[in-house]
Write a protein that holds these residues in place. Structure first.
Motif, PDB file in Angstrom:
ATOM      1  N   ARG A   1       0.583  -1.244  -0.171  1.00  0.00           N
ATOM      2  CA  ARG A   1       0.027   0.020  -0.018  1.00  0.00           C
ATOM      3  C   ARG A   1       0.888   1.308   0.066  1.00  0.00           C
ATOM      4  NH1 ARG A   1      -2.518   2.379   4.572  1.00  0.00           N
ATOM      5  NH2 ARG A   1      -0.778   2.610   6.083  1.00  0.00           N
ATOM      6  N   LEU A   2       2.184   1.154  -0.035  1.00  0.00           N
ATOM      7  CA  LEU A   2       3.090   2.215   0.070  1.00  0.00           C
ATOM      8  C   LEU A   2       2.864   2.954  -1.420  1.00  0.00           C
ATOM      9  CD1 LEU A   2       5.804   3.402   1.469  1.00  0.00           C
ATOM     10  CD2 LEU A   2       6.576   2.235  -0.745  1.00  0.00           C
ATOM     11  N   ILE A   3       2.561   2.928  -2.463  1.00  0.00           N
ATOM     12  CA  ILE A   3       2.621   3.448  -3.749  1.00  0.00           C
ATOM     13  C   ILE A   3       1.769   4.565  -3.820  1.00  0.00           C
ATOM     14  CG2 ILE A   3       2.415   3.470  -6.077  1.00  0.00           C
ATOM     15  CD1 ILE A   3       3.694   0.763  -6.236  1.00  0.00           C
ATOM     16  N   ASN A   4       0.317   4.133  -3.534  1.00  0.00           N
ATOM     17  CA  ASN A   4      -0.571   5.154  -3.450  1.00  0.00           C
ATOM     18  C   ASN A   4      -1.093   5.750  -2.202  1.00  0.00           C
ATOM     19  OD1 ASN A   4      -0.742   4.793  -6.184  1.00  0.00           O
ATOM     20  ND2 ASN A   4      -2.229   3.006  -6.059  1.00  0.00           N
ATOM     21  N   LEU A   5      -0.714   5.408  -1.166  1.00  0.00           N
ATOM     22  CA  LEU A   5      -1.185   6.029   0.037  1.00  0.00           C
ATOM     23  C   LEU A   5      -0.152   6.496   0.921  1.00  0.00           C
ATOM     24  CD1 LEU A   5      -3.861   2.937   1.076  1.00  0.00           C
ATOM     25  CD2 LEU A   5      -4.193   4.928   0.160  1.00  0.00           C
ATOM     26  N   ALA A   6       0.808   5.932   1.301  1.00  0.00           N
ATOM     27  CA  ALA A   6       1.943   6.702   1.959  1.00  0.00           C
ATOM     28  C   ALA A   6       2.876   7.535   1.476  1.00  0.00           C
ATOM     29  CB  ALA A   6       2.681   5.394   2.648  1.00  0.00           C
ATOM     30  N   LEU A   7       3.472   7.220   0.398  1.00  0.00           N
ATOM     31  CA  LEU A   7       4.227   8.383  -0.296  1.00  0.00           C
ATOM     32  C   LEU A   7       3.796   9.764  -0.529  1.00  0.00           C
ATOM     33  CD1 LEU A   7       6.706   6.211  -2.573  1.00  0.00           C
ATOM     34  CD2 LEU A   7       7.143   7.437  -0.317  1.00  0.00           C
ATOM     35  N   PRO A   8       2.505   9.508  -1.137  1.00  0.00           N
ATOM     36  CA  PRO A   8       2.034  11.194  -1.584  1.00  0.00           C
ATOM     37  C   PRO A   8       1.483  11.873   0.016  1.00  0.00           C
ATOM     38  CG  PRO A   8       0.919   9.528  -2.703  1.00  0.00           C
ATOM     39  CD  PRO A   8       1.659   8.859  -1.739  1.00  0.00           C
ATOM     40  N   ARG A   9       1.555  11.152   1.016  1.00  0.00           N
ATOM     41  CA  ARG A   9       1.064  11.951   2.270  1.00  0.00           C
ATOM     42  C   ARG A   9       2.113  12.604   3.089  1.00  0.00           C
ATOM     43  NH1 ARG A   9      -3.512   8.330   4.791  1.00  0.00           N
ATOM     44  NH2 ARG A   9      -1.640   7.261   5.298  1.00  0.00           N
ATOM     45  N   ILE A  10       3.472  12.133   2.748  1.00  0.00           N
ATOM     46  CA  ILE A  10       4.681  12.665   3.391  1.00  0.00           C
ATOM     47  C   ILE A  10       4.916  13.946   3.362  1.00  0.00           C
ATOM     48  CG2 ILE A  10       7.233  12.338   3.529  1.00  0.00           C
ATOM     49  CD1 ILE A  10       7.057   9.657   2.377  1.00  0.00           C
ATOM     50  N   ARG A  11       5.231  14.667   4.521  1.00  0.00           N
ATOM     51  CA  ARG A  11       5.160  16.179   4.695  1.00  0.00           C
ATOM     52  C   ARG A  11       6.550  16.523   3.769  1.00  0.00           C
ATOM     53  NH1 ARG A  11       4.632  15.411  10.396  1.00  0.00           N
ATOM     54  NH2 ARG A  11       2.457  15.054  10.765  1.00  0.00           N
ATOM     55  N   ASP A  12       6.309  17.371   3.030  1.00  0.00           N
ATOM     56  CA  ASP A  12       7.575  17.881   2.338  1.00  0.00           C
ATOM     57  C   ASP A  12       8.242  17.138   1.403  1.00  0.00           C
ATOM     58  OD1 ASP A  12       7.064  20.339   3.875  1.00  0.00           O
ATOM     59  OD2 ASP A  12       8.348  20.020   5.400  1.00  0.00           O
ATOM     60  N   PHE A  13       7.478  16.243   0.576  1.00  0.00           N
ATOM     61  CA  PHE A  13       7.957  15.051  -0.195  1.00  0.00           C
ATOM     62  C   PHE A  13       8.311  15.960  -1.356  1.00  0.00           C
ATOM     63  CE2 PHE A  13       7.494  11.490  -3.266  1.00  0.00           C
ATOM     64  CZ  PHE A  13       8.318  10.826  -2.604  1.00  0.00           C
ATOM     65  N   ASN A  14       9.528  15.732  -2.133  1.00  0.00           N
ATOM     66  CA  ASN A  14      10.037  16.247  -3.150  1.00  0.00           C
ATOM     67  C   ASN A  14      10.051  15.117  -4.317  1.00  0.00           C
ATOM     68  OD1 ASN A  14      10.060  18.969  -2.166  1.00  0.00           O
ATOM     69  ND2 ASN A  14      12.212  18.361  -1.314  1.00  0.00           N
ATOM     70  N   GLY A  15       9.849  13.868  -4.276  1.00  0.00           N
ATOM     71  CA  GLY A  15      10.110  12.975  -5.082  1.00  0.00           C
ATOM     72  C   GLY A  15      11.184  11.852  -4.622  1.00  0.00           C
ATOM     73  N   LEU A  16      11.117  10.744  -5.608  1.00  0.00           N
ATOM     74  CA  LEU A  16      12.184   9.810  -5.063  1.00  0.00           C
ATOM     75  C   LEU A  16      13.279   9.894  -5.863  1.00  0.00           C
ATOM     76  CD1 LEU A  16       9.715   6.617  -4.901  1.00  0.00           C
ATOM     77  CD2 LEU A  16      10.805   7.745  -3.123  1.00  0.00           C
ATOM     78  N   ASN A  17      14.409   9.609  -5.351  1.00  0.00           N
ATOM     79  CA  ASN A  17      15.632   9.587  -6.350  1.00  0.00           C
ATOM     80  C   ASN A  17      15.733   8.295  -7.342  1.00  0.00           C
ATOM     81  OD1 ASN A  17      18.337   9.772  -7.555  1.00  0.00           O
ATOM     82  ND2 ASN A  17      19.310   9.709  -5.519  1.00  0.00           N
ATOM     83  N   ASN A  18      15.630   8.779  -8.678  1.00  0.00           N
ATOM     84  CA  ASN A  18      15.660   7.589  -9.590  1.00  0.00           C
ATOM     85  C   ASN A  18      17.029   6.893  -9.946  1.00  0.00           C
ATOM     86  OD1 ASN A  18      16.945   9.608 -10.857  1.00  0.00           O
ATOM     87  ND2 ASN A  18      15.701   9.901 -12.636  1.00  0.00           N
ATOM     88  N   LYS A  19      18.163   7.275  -8.987  1.00  0.00           N
ATOM     89  CA  LYS A  19      19.304   6.429  -8.950  1.00  0.00           C
ATOM     90  C   LYS A  19      19.562   5.403  -7.900  1.00  0.00           C
ATOM     91  CE  LYS A  19      21.718  10.424 -10.924  1.00  0.00           C
ATOM     92  NZ  LYS A  19      20.735  10.705 -11.778  1.00  0.00           N
ATOM     93  N   SER A  20      18.521   5.117  -7.138  1.00  0.00           N
ATOM     94  CA  SER A  20      18.284   4.378  -6.132  1.00  0.00           C
ATOM     95  C   SER A  20      18.110   2.569  -6.478  1.00  0.00           C
ATOM     96  CB  SER A  20      17.286   4.721  -4.852  1.00  0.00           C
ATOM     97  OG  SER A  20      17.837   6.019  -4.444  1.00  0.00           O
ATOM     98  N   PHE A  21      18.231   2.631  -7.674  1.00  0.00           N
ATOM     99  CA  PHE A  21      18.035   1.018  -8.119  1.00  0.00           C
ATOM    100  C   PHE A  21      19.434   0.230  -7.988  1.00  0.00           C
ATOM    101  CE2 PHE A  21      14.925   3.342 -10.427  1.00  0.00           C
ATOM    102  CZ  PHE A  21      13.774   2.560 -10.352  1.00  0.00           C
ATOM    103  N   ASP A  22      19.077  -0.943  -7.832  1.00  0.00           N
ATOM    104  CA  ASP A  22      20.638  -1.858  -7.306  1.00  0.00           C
ATOM    105  C   ASP A  22      21.070  -2.559  -8.519  1.00  0.00           C
ATOM    106  OD1 ASP A  22      18.623  -3.897  -7.917  1.00  0.00           O
ATOM    107  OD2 ASP A  22      18.799  -4.833  -6.152  1.00  0.00           O
ATOM    108  N   GLY A  23      20.553  -2.681  -9.702  1.00  0.00           N
ATOM    109  CA  GLY A  23      21.137  -3.136 -10.865  1.00  0.00           C
ATOM    110  C   GLY A  23      20.336  -4.276 -11.328  1.00  0.00           C
ATOM    111  N   ARG A  24      19.581  -4.890 -10.233  1.00  0.00           N
ATOM    112  CA  ARG A  24      18.867  -6.049 -10.667  1.00  0.00           C
ATOM    113  C   ARG A  24      17.277  -6.023 -10.659  1.00  0.00           C
ATOM    114  NH1 ARG A  24      23.248  -7.260  -7.730  1.00  0.00           N
ATOM    115  NH2 ARG A  24      22.199  -7.176  -5.777  1.00  0.00           N
ATOM    116  N   GLY A  25      16.722  -4.687 -10.656  1.00  0.00           N
ATOM    117  CA  GLY A  25      15.506  -4.673 -10.613  1.00  0.00           C
ATOM    118  C   GLY A  25      14.953  -4.049  -9.409  1.00  0.00           C
TER     119      GLY A  25
END
Length: 172
Positions: A94-118
């Motif tokens: 339930r993180l994607i649609n419920l939790a992340l958008p409600r974080i205070r002062d949320f500017n978006g996720l860093n798109n460089k935080s992948f581990d190389g295997r998906g």
């Protein structure tokens, strides 16, 4: 995946990824396996009350019960013995649609935080950014947590396309 996310995946994400990534087989399209929220409790391993408080904090945040993870081996320099509690883990979707958008002062996720295997990982320095948490409710010493999103994607580009299709808020 719960029913709402599963139908959204089948109806809109699969055709979009099939066209975008050029897949001919439906089963080759990457899927979201699980989302794991975990917290290390290394300094609190001597006090059961702090472990319970940390379990309650994450349960309030995720609305699911956590599991205490234990150490696999002894490390004398950290005063750690085998099978001592070292962390808490909760699996959720339930993180994607419920939790992340409600974080205070949320500017978006860093798109460089992948581990190389998906898989995608991110860390939060404190839980107070979620509106469910207040400073009075935090009893454990650490209030940060790590979130790992595990997919069946084989590359970071496939995983990024999948999470972007799930409307994950990445920074531009």
């Amino acid at each position: 995946m719960n029913h709402r996310l599963q139908s959204f995946y089948k109806e809109s994400i699969v055709p979009q990824l099939k066209e975008q990534l050029g897949y001919s087989n439906f089963h080759a399209i990457p899927k979201l396996e699980k989302i794991v929220v975990h917290r290390g409790i290394g300094a609190t391993n001597q006090n059961q009350r702090l472990i319970d408080a940390s379990l309650n904090e994450l349960a309030n945040l995720t609305a699911q019960k956590g599991v205490v993870t234990n150490s696999k081996k002894s490390i004398a320099t950290f005063k750690l013995r085998k099978n001592m509690p070292v962390g808490i883990a909760i699996t959720l979707c339930r993180l994607i649609n419920l939790a992340l958008p409600r974080i205070r002062d949320f500017n978006g996720l860093n798109n460089k935080s992948f581990d190389g295997r998906g898989s995608f990982s991110m860390g939060l320095s404190e839980c107070l950014m979620f509106p469910e948490m207040s400073y009075e409710n935090i009893e454990s010493g650490s209030s940060g947590l790590q979130i790992t999103i595990v997919t069946t994607a084989k590359t970071d580009n496939e995983a990024f396309a999948l999470l972007k299709a799930f409307q994950m808020p990445f920074r531009d």
